[in-house]
Design a protein around this motif. Structure first.
Motif, PDB file in Angstrom:
ATOM      1  N   ASN A  51      17.876  24.876   0.348  1.00 40.21           N
ATOM      2  CA  ASN A  51      18.909  25.309  -0.585  1.00 40.21           C
ATOM      3  C   ASN A  51      19.590  24.180  -1.357  1.00 40.21           C
ATOM      4  O   ASN A  51      20.818  24.082  -1.393  1.00 40.21           O
ATOM      5  CB  ASN A  51      19.962  26.158   0.135  1.00 40.21           C
ATOM      6  N   SER A  52      18.778  23.335  -2.011  1.00 42.65           N
ATOM      7  CA  SER A  52      19.372  22.322  -2.881  1.00 42.65           C
ATOM      8  C   SER A  52      19.969  23.004  -4.108  1.00 42.65           C
ATOM      9  O   SER A  52      19.659  24.155  -4.421  1.00 42.65           O
ATOM     10  CB  SER A  52      18.327  21.297  -3.322  1.00 42.65           C
ATOM     11  N   GLY A  53      20.808  22.270  -4.812  1.00 43.86           N
ATOM     12  CA  GLY A  53      21.341  22.775  -6.070  1.00 43.86           C
ATOM     13  C   GLY A  53      20.274  22.740  -7.151  1.00 43.86           C
ATOM     14  O   GLY A  53      19.158  22.249  -6.955  1.00 43.86           O
ATOM     15  N   ARG A  54      20.626  23.274  -8.311  1.00 44.89           N
ATOM     16  CA  ARG A  54      19.724  23.269  -9.461  1.00 44.89           C
ATOM     17  C   ARG A  54      20.544  22.898 -10.685  1.00 44.89           C
ATOM     18  O   ARG A  54      21.595  23.493 -10.923  1.00 44.89           O
ATOM     19  CB  ARG A  54      19.082  24.642  -9.654  1.00 44.89           C
ATOM     20  N   MET A  55      20.044  21.914 -11.451  1.00 52.44           N
ATOM     21  CA  MET A  55      20.706  21.514 -12.680  1.00 52.44           C
ATOM     22  C   MET A  55      19.651  21.263 -13.743  1.00 52.44           C
ATOM     23  O   MET A  55      18.543  20.830 -13.431  1.00 52.44           O
ATOM     24  CB  MET A  55      21.525  20.244 -12.469  1.00 52.44           C
ATOM     25  N   SER A  56      20.013  21.486 -14.977  1.00 49.57           N
ATOM     26  CA  SER A  56      19.055  21.245 -16.050  1.00 49.57           C
ATOM     27  C   SER A  56      19.078  19.800 -16.513  1.00 49.57           C
ATOM     28  O   SER A  56      18.152  19.338 -17.163  1.00 49.57           O
ATOM     29  CB  SER A  56      19.348  22.171 -17.238  1.00 49.57           C
ATOM     30  N   THR A  57      20.115  19.038 -16.171  1.00 51.27           N
ATOM     31  CA  THR A  57      20.240  17.659 -16.641  1.00 51.27           C
ATOM     32  C   THR A  57      19.909  16.609 -15.580  1.00 51.27           C
ATOM     33  O   THR A  57      19.725  15.447 -15.907  1.00 51.27           O
ATOM     34  CB  THR A  57      21.668  17.407 -17.142  1.00 51.27           C
ATOM     35  N   ILE A  58      19.852  17.001 -14.323  1.00 52.08           N
ATOM     36  CA  ILE A  58      19.578  16.064 -13.225  1.00 52.08           C
ATOM     37  C   ILE A  58      18.489  16.669 -12.338  1.00 52.08           C
ATOM     38  O   ILE A  58      18.511  17.861 -12.059  1.00 52.08           O
ATOM     39  CB  ILE A  58      20.837  15.814 -12.373  1.00 52.08           C
ATOM     40  N   ASP A  59      17.566  15.838 -11.894  1.00 52.62           N
ATOM     41  CA  ASP A  59      16.511  16.297 -10.993  1.00 52.62           C
ATOM     42  C   ASP A  59      17.050  16.346  -9.563  1.00 52.62           C
ATOM     43  O   ASP A  59      17.038  15.352  -8.848  1.00 52.62           O
ATOM     44  CB  ASP A  59      15.288  15.374 -11.075  1.00 52.62           C
ATOM     45  N   VAL A  60      17.545  17.488  -9.157  1.00 56.01           N
ATOM     46  CA  VAL A  60      18.126  17.676  -7.827  1.00 56.01           C
ATOM     47  C   VAL A  60      16.999  18.031  -6.863  1.00 56.01           C
ATOM     48  O   VAL A  60      16.148  18.855  -7.173  1.00 56.01           O
ATOM     49  CB  VAL A  60      19.196  18.792  -7.855  1.00 56.01           C
ATOM     50  N   ALA A  61      17.021  17.418  -5.688  1.00 57.07           N
ATOM     51  CA  ALA A  61      15.922  17.604  -4.739  1.00 57.07           C
ATOM     52  C   ALA A  61      16.450  17.902  -3.342  1.00 57.07           C
ATOM     53  O   ALA A  61      17.627  17.678  -3.047  1.00 57.07           O
ATOM     54  CB  ALA A  61      15.054  16.344  -4.695  1.00 57.07           C
ATOM     55  N   GLY A  62      15.558  18.387  -2.504  1.00 63.03           N
ATOM     56  CA  GLY A  62      15.885  18.509  -1.087  1.00 63.03           C
ATOM     57  C   GLY A  62      16.110  17.127  -0.498  1.00 63.03           C
ATOM     58  O   GLY A  62      17.110  16.858   0.157  1.00 63.03           O
ATOM     59  N   ILE A  63      15.158  16.216  -0.755  1.00 61.88           N
ATOM     60  CA  ILE A  63      15.283  14.816  -0.344  1.00 61.88           C
ATOM     61  C   ILE A  63      14.943  13.965  -1.561  1.00 61.88           C
ATOM     62  O   ILE A  63      13.844  14.070  -2.114  1.00 61.88           O
ATOM     63  CB  ILE A  63      14.331  14.468   0.811  1.00 61.88           C
ATOM     64  N   LYS A  64      15.871  13.117  -1.982  1.00 61.29           N
ATOM     65  CA  LYS A  64      15.644  12.245  -3.133  1.00 61.29           C
ATOM     66  C   LYS A  64      15.717  10.794  -2.678  1.00 61.29           C
ATOM     67  O   LYS A  64      16.662  10.399  -1.994  1.00 61.29           O
ATOM     68  CB  LYS A  64      16.679  12.495  -4.217  1.00 61.29           C
ATOM     69  N   VAL A  65      14.720  10.022  -3.065  1.00 60.17           N
ATOM     70  CA  VAL A  65      14.667   8.602  -2.737  1.00 60.17           C
ATOM     71  C   VAL A  65      14.904   7.828  -4.030  1.00 60.17           C
ATOM     72  O   VAL A  65      14.162   7.994  -4.997  1.00 60.17           O
ATOM     73  CB  VAL A  65      13.303   8.218  -2.120  1.00 60.17           C
ATOM     74  N   LEU A  66      15.936   7.005  -4.038  1.00 61.41           N
ATOM     75  CA  LEU A  66      16.302   6.239  -5.227  1.00 61.41           C
ATOM     76  C   LEU A  66      16.007   4.756  -5.027  1.00 61.41           C
ATOM     77  O   LEU A  66      16.681   4.096  -4.236  1.00 61.41           O
ATOM     78  CB  LEU A  66      17.790   6.421  -5.544  1.00 61.41           C
ATOM     79  N   ALA A  67      15.013   4.246  -5.712  1.00 63.59           N
ATOM     80  CA  ALA A  67      14.701   2.813  -5.744  1.00 63.59           C
ATOM     81  C   ALA A  67      14.669   2.185  -4.349  1.00 63.59           C
ATOM     82  O   ALA A  67      15.215   1.113  -4.143  1.00 63.59           O
ATOM     83  CB  ALA A  67      15.684   2.075  -6.652  1.00 63.59           C
ATOM     84  N   ALA A  68      14.071   2.852  -3.403  1.00 60.42           N
ATOM     85  CA  ALA A  68      13.972   2.321  -2.041  1.00 60.42           C
ATOM     86  C   ALA A  68      12.505   2.257  -1.635  1.00 60.42           C
ATOM     87  O   ALA A  68      11.685   3.017  -2.129  1.00 60.42           O
ATOM     88  CB  ALA A  68      14.753   3.194  -1.069  1.00 60.42           C
ATOM     89  N   HIS A  69      12.181   1.351  -0.746  1.00 58.91           N
ATOM     90  CA  HIS A  69      10.814   1.209  -0.244  1.00 58.91           C
ATOM     91  C   HIS A  69      10.812   1.369   1.275  1.00 58.91           C
ATOM     92  O   HIS A  69      11.859   1.364   1.910  1.00 58.91           O
ATOM     93  CB  HIS A  69      10.227  -0.157  -0.650  1.00 58.91           C
ATOM     94  N   HIS A  70       9.635   1.535   1.814  1.00 58.86           N
ATOM     95  CA  HIS A  70       9.455   1.736   3.255  1.00 58.86           C
ATOM     96  C   HIS A  70      10.294   2.914   3.758  1.00 58.86           C
ATOM     97  O   HIS A  70      11.027   2.807   4.737  1.00 58.86           O
ATOM     98  CB  HIS A  70       9.784   0.463   4.040  1.00 58.86           C
TER      99      HIS A  70
END
Length: 135
Positions: free
Chosen positions: A100-119
């Motif tokens: 049940n993640s949110g939904r937006m037309s301007t932002i990619d909303v996800a269940g799990i979002k990884v931002l500029a991270a490795h490993h």
């Protein structure tokens, strides 16, 4: 020279992982919320989330840690937000129902979002009713 560098790197790794703690989350545990356990955790710790439904908004992980679910705890975004955001390298997320993640037309909303991270390891999770599962 390379052998000394390797030995020093292994010694540092052993020292940092030797002090990792286990923080248990759920009714009657060290913390009752996942967000409190994440805040309490130090880099390298493991957060063990016991079975239950956790509706806490966005869980933001900004340090290396292991987030493990026992008996499929549910992380519910209540259709309002990203459920988990990872902003740190060396993070593991396993054993959850993320839904049940949110939904937006301007932002990619996800269940799990990884931002500029490795490993980052995301495995053995069930992701339902999310705009994007893993992004």
């Amino acid at each position: 020279m390379n052998a000394r560098l390797f030995f020093f790197a292994m010694l540092c790794w052993c020292f940092t992982t030797a002090h990792a703690a286990l923080i248990e989350t759920g009714p009657g545990r060290q913390t009752s919320t996942v967000s409190a356990a994440i805040r309490q955790a130090r880099p390298g710790d493991t957060v063990l989330v016991h079975s239950g439904i956790y509706t806490e908004g966005n869980l933001c992980i900004e340090k290396p840690l292991v987030l493990i679910g026992e008996n499929w705890p549910v992380l519910d975004g209540n259709f309002n937000c990203e459920v988990i955001t990872v902003k740190s390298p060396f993070v593991t997320i396993a054993g959850f129902v993320v839904r049940n993640s949110g939904r937006m037309s301007t932002i990619d909303v996800a269940g799990i979002k990884v931002l500029a991270a490795h490993h980052v390891t995301i495995e053995d999770n069930r992701i339902d009713h999310c705009n994007f599962r893993v992004y």
